[in-house]
Design an enzyme around this catalytic site. Structure first.
Site, PDB file in Angstrom:
ATOM      1  NE  ARG A   1      24.406  -5.972   1.005  1.00  0.00           N
ATOM      2  CZ  ARG A   1      24.743  -6.366   2.216  1.00  0.00           C
ATOM      3  NH1 ARG A   1      25.832  -5.900   2.787  1.00  0.00           N
ATOM      4  NH2 ARG A   1      23.990  -7.226   2.854  1.00  0.00           N
TER       5      ARG A   1
ATOM      6  CE  LYS B   1      23.591 -20.740  17.068  1.00  0.00           C
ATOM      7  NZ  LYS B   1      23.881 -19.425  17.663  1.00  0.00           N
TER       8      LYS B   1
ATOM      9  N   GLY C   1      20.365 -14.083   4.257  1.00  0.00           N
ATOM     10  CA  GLY C   1      21.593 -13.982   3.486  1.00  0.00           C
ATOM     11  C   GLY C   1      22.070 -15.314   2.921  1.00  0.00           C
TER      12      GLY C   1
ATOM     13  N   GLY D   1      18.507  -9.571   8.241  1.00  0.00           N
ATOM     14  CA  GLY D   1      17.805  -9.208   9.478  1.00  0.00           C
ATOM     15  C   GLY D   1      16.517  -8.447   9.200  1.00  0.00           C
TER      16      GLY D   1
HETATM   17  P1  ADP Z   1      19.894 -17.399   6.544  1.00  0.00           P
HETATM   18  O1  ADP Z   1      21.160 -16.589   6.478  1.00  0.00           O
HETATM   19  O2  ADP Z   1      19.331 -17.673   5.196  1.00  0.00           O
HETATM   20  O3  ADP Z   1      18.894 -16.787   7.482  1.00  0.00           O
HETATM   21  P2  ADP Z   1      20.923 -19.149   8.568  1.00  0.00           P
HETATM   22  O4  ADP Z   1      21.994 -18.162   8.844  1.00  0.00           O
HETATM   23  O5  ADP Z   1      19.883 -19.349   9.584  1.00  0.00           O
HETATM   24  O6  ADP Z   1      20.261 -18.836   7.144  1.00  0.00           O
HETATM   25  O7  ADP Z   1      21.593 -20.589   8.362  1.00  0.00           O
HETATM   26  C1  ADP Z   1      22.513 -20.854   7.379  1.00  0.00           C
HETATM   27  C2  ADP Z   1      23.538 -21.874   7.789  1.00  0.00           C
HETATM   28  O8  ADP Z   1      22.948 -23.037   8.325  1.00  0.00           O
HETATM   29  C3  ADP Z   1      24.326 -22.309   6.579  1.00  0.00           C
HETATM   30  O9  ADP Z   1      25.659 -21.875   6.723  1.00  0.00           O
HETATM   31  C4  ADP Z   1      24.209 -23.845   6.591  1.00  0.00           C
HETATM   32  O10 ADP Z   1      25.420 -24.486   6.291  1.00  0.00           O
HETATM   33  C5  ADP Z   1      23.790 -24.125   8.010  1.00  0.00           C
HETATM   34  N1  ADP Z   1      23.071 -25.401   8.133  1.00  0.00           N
HETATM   35  C6  ADP Z   1      21.853 -25.709   7.682  1.00  0.00           C
HETATM   36  N2  ADP Z   1      21.542 -26.982   7.971  1.00  0.00           N
HETATM   37  C7  ADP Z   1      22.595 -27.503   8.598  1.00  0.00           C
HETATM   38  C8  ADP Z   1      22.887 -28.798   9.165  1.00  0.00           C
HETATM   39  N3  ADP Z   1      22.021 -29.799   9.090  1.00  0.00           N
HETATM   40  N4  ADP Z   1      24.075 -28.951   9.767  1.00  0.00           N
HETATM   41  C9  ADP Z   1      24.963 -27.944   9.821  1.00  0.00           C
HETATM   42  N5  ADP Z   1      24.753 -26.723   9.317  1.00  0.00           N
HETATM   43  C10 ADP Z   1      23.585 -26.503   8.718  1.00  0.00           C
HETATM   44 MG    MG Z   2      22.780 -16.433   7.903  1.00  0.00          MG
END
Ligand code: ADP
Ligand code: MG
Length: 423
Positions: free
Chosen positions: A45, A217, A369, A394
């Site tokens: 950063r 999620k 992230g 976010g």
């Molecule tokens: P971002 O930060 O890019 O928005 P998220 O925070 O929504 O992404 O999700 C990231 C997390 O989701 C990661 O830590 C990853 O390990 C987890 N993840 C993705 N698919 C699965 C899965 N099938 N089972 C368990 N964890 C998962």
């Molecule tokens: Mg995340």
């Protein structure tokens, strides 16, 4: 007058065009770096802010940097500020030291971001000199978008520049109330790049536009899904998010993580997609294991997940199906890993998708992230091949959702400054 940018940047001045020579410039940066006992574990950063910082200094300005760091808890006595312990834990001193190393110039550190301590240091600055104000969140007023606090900050500089994309989705004083007080205000290079790239996705992406969603999620991403249904031609869903969609379609996901209370919502989303002719693609195979600690996974079709097993990654057939949608695509947006990529046995789906995306020839944007971390972890120079990897989790999602972000809107020329303040 410099040429006015069009599109999502319309009405926002770039630091390139602001009159900053010999002026005191307030530059809001995102130095919210990860710390481990006072040591910075990742200085990206700070490095990402360097182009704007160097530009401002090269133009002979006096630079006043400001940032938040962490989430300092308010002190026990109202109005007394944060405790000495919190101040020690969340001081911007390490960031200032790192910046000084990277720039090769002294970085002065007043012990507070407002008041006499700050003024003394700031008013003593000469052209080309730098100071970094102490953590803005040591004052609870920062998160309250407090005007009196903003006025105190405004006393420190003549021109306002925001380069903290990770903070623009929050109406906090240093990115909102403060910007309003300045006639001369605009964005730094980092913020400009974020707005230009992500703005393109909301103001008319070139089609075919393919969006990929994954991550932990469904509930985190509902608003994004809704807006992508309006914009994208295809929606590819992987990660744990796909488990819930597959379950909603009647697939027995066995021990996989699903959100039981989101099945109806997933069905509604699938119906809406059908009505709008959006091609929704779900995994056809997955990598499963009985525990997230498993040393290796097993690939199987989604219809044949063994009892007791959970889907932890998308399989190679799914990667190929997703990659097929990238062929001919003009725009690709990706948020959310395809699996538990942090563990080697479950990383191939995410890395394979990143590779296909990087090599697609489309305008490619990665947001989130963990997704950004995944692209870097994939190696192979993939990160450099993406058109844009957003630095704000976010903020990037809220922008894609079509929300107006307070810290961006306030920079537009139409958002008139109050008389008698700032530049
Ligand atoms: P971002 O930060 O890019 O928005 P998220 O925070 O929504 O992404 O999700 C990231 C997390 O989701 C990661 O830590 C990853 O390990 C987890 N993840 C993705 N698919 C699965 C899965 N099938 N089972 C368990 N964890 C998962
Ligand atoms: Mg995340």
């Amino acid at each position: 007058m410099a040429q006015q940018p069009s599109g999502y940047l319309e009405g926002i001045q770039s630091v390139r065009d602001l009159p900053i020579e010999n002026k005191r410039v307030f530059l809001r940066v995102d130095f919210n770096v990860p710390l481990d006992g006072g040591t910075i574990t990742d200085d990206s950063r700070i490095r990402e802010a360097l182009p704007t910082i160097k530009h401002v200094l090269d133009r002979g300005a006096r630079l006043v940097l400001a940032s938040h760091l962490g989430r300092p808890k308010p002190g026990k006595t109202p109005g007394a500020g944060v405790s000495e312990e919190t101040k020690k834990a969340l001081t911007l001193e390490p960031a200032g030291a790192r910046l000084a190393e990277l720039l090769g110039v002294e970085v002065r550190l007043p012990e507070d971001c407002i008041g006499d301590a700050a003024k003394k240091v700031v008013y003593d600055l000469r052209a080309g000199q730098v100071c970094l104000l102490e953590n803005l969140r040591f004052h609870a007023e920062e998160e309250k978008d407090d005007e009196a606090f903003a006025k105190q900050l405004a006393e420190l500089a003549d021109v306002y520049v925001d380069d903290a994309f990770g903070a623009v989705h929050r109406a906090h004083a240093s990115v909102h109330a403060l910007a309003k007080l300045y006639r001369e205000r605009g964005c730094g290079f980092l913020l400009e790049k974020e707005i230009a790239a992500l703005g393109k996705l909301v103001t008319g992406p070139e089609t075919p536009y393919v969006a990929v969603l994954g991550g932990a999620k469904v509930s985190d991403k509902i608003a994004v899904v809704e807006s992508l249904l309006q914009q994208a031609n295809a929606l590819l869903i992987g990660g744990a998010m796909a488990n819930t969609f597959l379950a909603a379609k009647g697939v027995d996901m066995k021990a996989s993580k699903i959100e039981g209370d989101k099945l109806a919502l997933a069905r509604t989303i699938l119906e809406k997609a059908r009505d709008r002719n959006v091609d929704v693609v779900l995994p056809v195979d997955v990598v499963v294991a009985n525990s997230i600690e498993a040393r290796e996974g097993k690939t199987c079709d989604v219809s044949a997940i063994p009892d007791g097993a959970m889907a932890l990654d998308i399989g190679p057939k799914s990667v190929a199906e997703f990659a097929k949608r990238f062929r001919g695509a003009k725009t690709i947006f990706w948020n959310g890993p395809m699996g538990l990529f942090e563990k080697a046995p479950f990383a191939a789906g995410t890395f394979g998708l990143a590779k296909a995306m990087a090599e697609s020839g489309a305008f490619t944007v990665v947001g989130g992230g963990d997704s950004a971390a995944a692209v870097h972890a994939a190696g192979g120079g993939l990160a450099a091949k993406m058109s844009h990897i957003s630095t704000g989790g976010g903020a990037s999602l809220e922008l894609i959702e079509g929300k107006k972000l307070p810290g961006i809107e306030v920079l537009r020329t139409g958002a008139a400054p109050r008389a008698g303040q700032g530049g």
